[in-house]
Design an enzyme around this catalytic site. Structure first.
Site, PDB file in Angstrom:
ATOM      1  N   HIS A 182      -0.489  -4.775  -2.294  1.00  0.00           N
ATOM      2  CA  HIS A 182       0.356  -3.217  -2.486  1.00  0.00           C
ATOM      3  C   HIS A 182       1.920  -3.829  -0.476  1.00  0.00           C
ATOM      4  O   HIS A 182       3.166  -3.690  -1.440  1.00  0.00           O
ATOM      5  CB  HIS A 182       0.084  -2.370  -1.532  1.00  0.00           C
ATOM      6  CG  HIS A 182       0.626  -0.992  -1.528  1.00  0.00           C
ATOM      7  ND1 HIS A 182       0.665   0.196  -2.017  1.00  0.00           N
ATOM      8  CD2 HIS A 182       1.900  -0.538  -0.074  1.00  0.00           C
ATOM      9  CE1 HIS A 182       1.788   1.028  -1.876  1.00  0.00           C
ATOM     10  NE2 HIS A 182       2.773   0.263  -0.447  1.00  0.00           N
ATOM     11  N   GLU A 183       1.108  -4.722   0.344  1.00  0.00           N
ATOM     12  CA  GLU A 183       1.853  -4.486   1.092  1.00  0.00           C
ATOM     13  C   GLU A 183       2.755  -6.660   0.698  1.00  0.00           C
ATOM     14  O   GLU A 183       4.456  -5.778   0.647  1.00  0.00           O
ATOM     15  CB  GLU A 183       1.446  -5.005   2.374  1.00  0.00           C
ATOM     16  CG  GLU A 183       0.723  -4.291   3.202  1.00  0.00           C
ATOM     17  CD  GLU A 183       1.160  -3.042   3.335  1.00  0.00           C
ATOM     18  OE1 GLU A 183       2.886  -3.119   4.328  1.00  0.00           O
ATOM     19  OE2 GLU A 183       0.537  -2.249   3.383  1.00  0.00           O
ATOM     20  N   HIS A 186       6.072  -4.600  -1.487  1.00  0.00           N
ATOM     21  CA  HIS A 186       7.428  -3.837  -0.004  1.00  0.00           C
ATOM     22  C   HIS A 186       7.941  -5.544  -0.295  1.00  0.00           C
ATOM     23  O   HIS A 186      10.004  -5.473   0.284  1.00  0.00           O
ATOM     24  CB  HIS A 186       6.410  -3.372   0.683  1.00  0.00           C
ATOM     25  CG  HIS A 186       6.242  -2.283   1.068  1.00  0.00           C
ATOM     26  ND1 HIS A 186       6.860  -1.152   0.578  1.00  0.00           N
ATOM     27  CD2 HIS A 186       4.993  -1.596   2.115  1.00  0.00           C
ATOM     28  CE1 HIS A 186       6.436   0.269   0.837  1.00  0.00           C
ATOM     29  NE2 HIS A 186       4.878  -0.340   1.490  1.00  0.00           N
TER      30      HIS A 186
END
Length: 335
Positions: A182-183, A186
């Site tokens: 998920h990071e 980004h």
């Protein structure tokens, strides 16, 4: 996004300080069966006992951010880019001194993960980055009772991800890797620049007399709208790495109401039923109004809404096409 110490961007109300970061999800409460921190009364040192997990079945050598970017992310990013001078003003507000403060804050108070330090956690990051076709950032583990994870990327410097020890305690190894993915989402989508600049601009506008507050409020609402959309995109990145929607949904369920002692009693299917019941309850005119009022000042969508979104995308033709394309381009990789 702003002050130092670094904090997550899970604002439920107007931020009182800048936090040069963005997080994986609402008040990230993550954990792992792989990295285990023993209770204080039972330990004199941190014990790491990570089992090696099998690599997901496919990787994406030619993956582009727009291949999985959520439509709302695309729409709201265009709106942010249309704000005159946002990028230039953000660069002016964010100087090299602030960057150095943030860097030294993490180096001085966290543990830098590497092949020689928490090597299994390092492997999870390297694997996730390889699957998403992105260079792995630095990864830090920080002692904190608040389950959280966040990413910093400014001014072209090497980005880094920070995870809290309490996050590690809640999730399984696969779930923890989904958080790292998920990071990485980004970073893959270049969210960091917009997150940092827009938040600095918003908070700076509050200090301007007269119309500053109105300008800031308008920017803040647009920023939070974009943030919520960006989180949906990064949940998709998590799914591309986990390649199992139940892993990602389990993370979101634990965000909503999980703890290590109850983790084995949580039921993903029941949580999805809860998400559907929320949709039904908020489908009326009154429910729609309450739902919008409930989420308007949140930086992240509600966990049940995120669970429903990722469940639907996992069944979509777009997701199946991505998996099919990856298997055609790459040989299946297994441990």
């Amino acid at each position: 996004m702003a002050s130092v110490p670094l904090s997550s961007l899970c604002f439920s109300q107007k931020p009182n300080s800048l936090a040069f970061s963005f997080v994986a999800s609402d008040n990230l409460s993550f954990a792992s069966t792989s990295l285990r921190f023993l209770p204080r009364n039972n330990r004199s040192r941190i014990r790491v006992s990570v089992c090696r997990a099998a690599l997901p079945s496919v990787v994406f050598r030619n993956l582009d951010a727009d291949d999985f970017r959520h439509p709302l992310d695309k729409q709201n990013t265009l709106i942010l880019r249309a704000i005159p001078g946002l990028n230039e003003l953000g660069k002016a507000l964010l100087g090299t001194v602030a960057e150095q403060v943030m860097l030294l804050e993490n180096i001085g108070t966290s543990v830098l993960v590497s092949k020689d330090q928490l090597s299994d956690l390092h492997r999870l990051m390297i694997e996730a980055a390889e699957i998403l076709n992105i260079e792995a950032p630095d990864l830090y583990v920080r002692q904190s009772p608040v389950p959280n994870a966040y990413t910093l990327a400014v001014s072209g410097k090497r980005p880094f991800v920070v995870v809290h020890t309490s996050l590690v305690e809640l999730l399984t190894q696969k779930e923890l890797q989904a958080v790292l993915a998920h990071e990485l989402g980004h970073l893959k989508c270049d969210h960091g620049i917009w997150l940092t600049y827009a938040n600095i601009l918003t908070l700076g506008a509050y200090t301007v007399p007269g119309l500053g507050g109105l300008i800031a409020q308008s920017l803040e609402e647009q920023l939070f709208r974009w943030l919520r959309a960006a989180e949906l995109t990064c949940d998709r990145a998590a799914l591309l790495v986990a390649q199992d929607p139940k892993v990602v949904i389990s993370v979101l369920m634990k965000l909503a109401g999980g703890c290590p002692s109850m983790a084995d009693q949580l039921n993903v299917d029941a949580f999805l039923d809860q998400a559907r019941s929320y949709d039904r309850a908020s489908s009326s005119p009154v429910g729609w109004y309450i739902r919008n009022a409930q989420t308007r000042q949140l930086s992240h969508p509600l966990p049940v809404l995120r669970a429903r979104e990722i469940d639907e995308w996992s069944r979509s033709q777009d997701y199946r096409s991505l998996l099919k394309r990856a298997m055609q381009i790459n040989s299946v990789q297994k441990v």
